[in-house]
Design an enzyme around this catalytic site. Structure first.
Site, PDB file in Angstrom:
ATOM      1  N   PRO A   2      57.277 -56.837  27.373  1.00  0.00           N
ATOM      2  CA  PRO A   2      55.847 -57.081  27.546  1.00  0.00           C
ATOM      3  C   PRO A   2      55.018 -56.071  26.764  1.00  0.00           C
ATOM      4  CG  PRO A   2      56.954 -57.155  29.661  1.00  0.00           C
ATOM      5  CD  PRO A   2      57.944 -56.642  28.679  1.00  0.00           C
ATOM      6  N   GLU A   3      54.206 -56.565  25.856  1.00  0.00           N
ATOM      7  CA  GLU A   3      53.307 -55.717  25.092  1.00  0.00           C
ATOM      8  C   GLU A   3      51.882 -56.011  25.560  1.00  0.00           C
ATOM      9  OE1 GLU A   3      54.125 -55.878  20.856  1.00  0.00           O
ATOM     10  OE2 GLU A   3      56.218 -56.351  21.212  1.00  0.00           O
ATOM     11  N   LYS A  57      50.150 -51.107  27.565  1.00  0.00           N
ATOM     12  CA  LYS A  57      51.029 -52.145  28.095  1.00  0.00           C
ATOM     13  C   LYS A  57      51.171 -52.064  29.610  1.00  0.00           C
ATOM     14  CE  LYS A  57      53.922 -51.417  23.988  1.00  0.00           C
ATOM     15  NZ  LYS A  57      55.253 -51.054  23.495  1.00  0.00           N
ATOM     16  N   ARG A 264      63.415 -49.238  15.297  1.00  0.00           N
ATOM     17  CA  ARG A 264      63.377 -50.612  15.806  1.00  0.00           C
ATOM     18  C   ARG A 264      63.531 -51.511  14.595  1.00  0.00           C
ATOM     19  NH1 ARG A 264      63.568 -48.109  19.486  1.00  0.00           N
ATOM     20  NH2 ARG A 264      61.992 -47.334  20.912  1.00  0.00           N
TER      21      ARG A 264
END
Length: 277
Positions: A2-3, A57, A264
């Site tokens: 979830p961003e 977030k 990432r």
DNA sequence: AGCTCTTCCTGAAAGC
DNA sequence: TGCTTTCAGGAAGAGC
């Protein structure tokens, strides 16, 4: 996972259903899910949910009692969800906190998080201010273009790392960083301080429009993400580069989306995304 | 200041 | 087929 957009969708739903309701009980399955303020747990019983807001977030519940207010900050980490009771969830053993409510549209709110990369903090006003100052930079939807450009100029840092650095800009994670940079035609490894004014302005505009569009779509549902009411966000259908490695570039430039694994995974088009302009 | 590496954690996917 | 190993991945902290 979830961003910002997913957190914003959760905040709006929770606000609509819980605000004004009274917390009857708060049940914590495992105390190590509470990062700070575990000794104030009892206080929350009997308090009224007076507001629901988002920091980056994170989802923040403001709880009020005649004596004053306290806050419940939910970091969702990668796998965290806030879920209404009407929704079936797959591994119920990972519900770590349950708020039972009275006088709200939803009878309860559950915090579910199998990998426990997120935590809850129970803070007073002072604690919340400290927490916020320490961990959250500007909000990408609120920051003014000139302030954003100034921020970029002052950081000798790779663009993607900077966009994802929560203490600088709060709320963008890997999915949206990749999507934003592709649409802004900027390379993930471009140096922030070296962008032209035109590029920095464009990045600001694209960042806001991507995040706003994603919120309108209910967020991106990759893996198991869904909103508190169980609905799946539709923004995934608009992803152009995230997890699209090997596919041809959506700009029809003839090149292919690459995936580079550093910290990432970065997904980008080496031809369309440049370093400065 | 900013980068890399490690740790946290468990389901899914890959490997055998 | 079924067991074992690897791997994501957001954030924090250490070390450089």
């Amino acid at each position: 996972m979830p961003e910002l957009p997913e957190a914003e969708v959760a905040v709006r739903q929770i606000r609509a259903r819980l605000a004004g309701g009274r917390i009857a009980t708060i049940a914590v399955g495992r105390m190590d899910i509470i990062r700070e303020g575990a000794d104030s747990l009892e206080w929350y019983s009997g308090s009224v949910v007076s507001g629901v807001v988002r920091y980056g977030k994170s989802v923040v519940l403001e709880c009020r009692k005649p004596g004053g207010s306290r806050y419940l900050v939910a970091e969702l980490g990668m796998t965290g969800l806030l879920v209404f009771p009407s929704v079936q969830i797959r591994f119920p053993q990972h519900v770590h906190v349950t708020l039972e409510c009275e006088g709200a549209t939803a009878a309860s709110l559950r915090y579910w998080n199998p990998r426990r990369f997120g935590r809850l903090s129970l803070l007073d006003r002072e604690g919340l201010d400290r927490y916020r100052a320490r961990r959250f930079g500007c909000d990408p939807l609120q920051v003014k273009c000139e302030d954003f450009c100034e921020l970029l100029r002052s950081k000798r840092r790779r663009l993607k790392a900077l966009l994802m650095h929560q203490q600088t800009i709060a709320g963008i994670g890997n999915i949206y960083a990749n999507e934003i940079l592709f649409r802004a035609k900027l390379h993930p490894n471009a140096m922030a301080s070296r962008l032209t004014d035109a590029a920095a302005t464009r990045l600001h505009q694209v960042m806001q429009s991507v995040l706003e569009h994603a919120i309108e779509c209910g967020g991106s549902s990759v893996k198991d993400f869904f909103a508190p009411d169980g609905t799946h966000g539709q923004y995934k259908q608009h992803h152009l580069v995230y997890r699209k490695e090997g596919l041809s570039c959506p700009n029809h430039c003839g090149s292919m989306i690459r995936r580079v694994q550093s910290e990432r995974s970065s997904f980008y088009c080496g031809k369309c995304q440049t370093n400065k302009r």
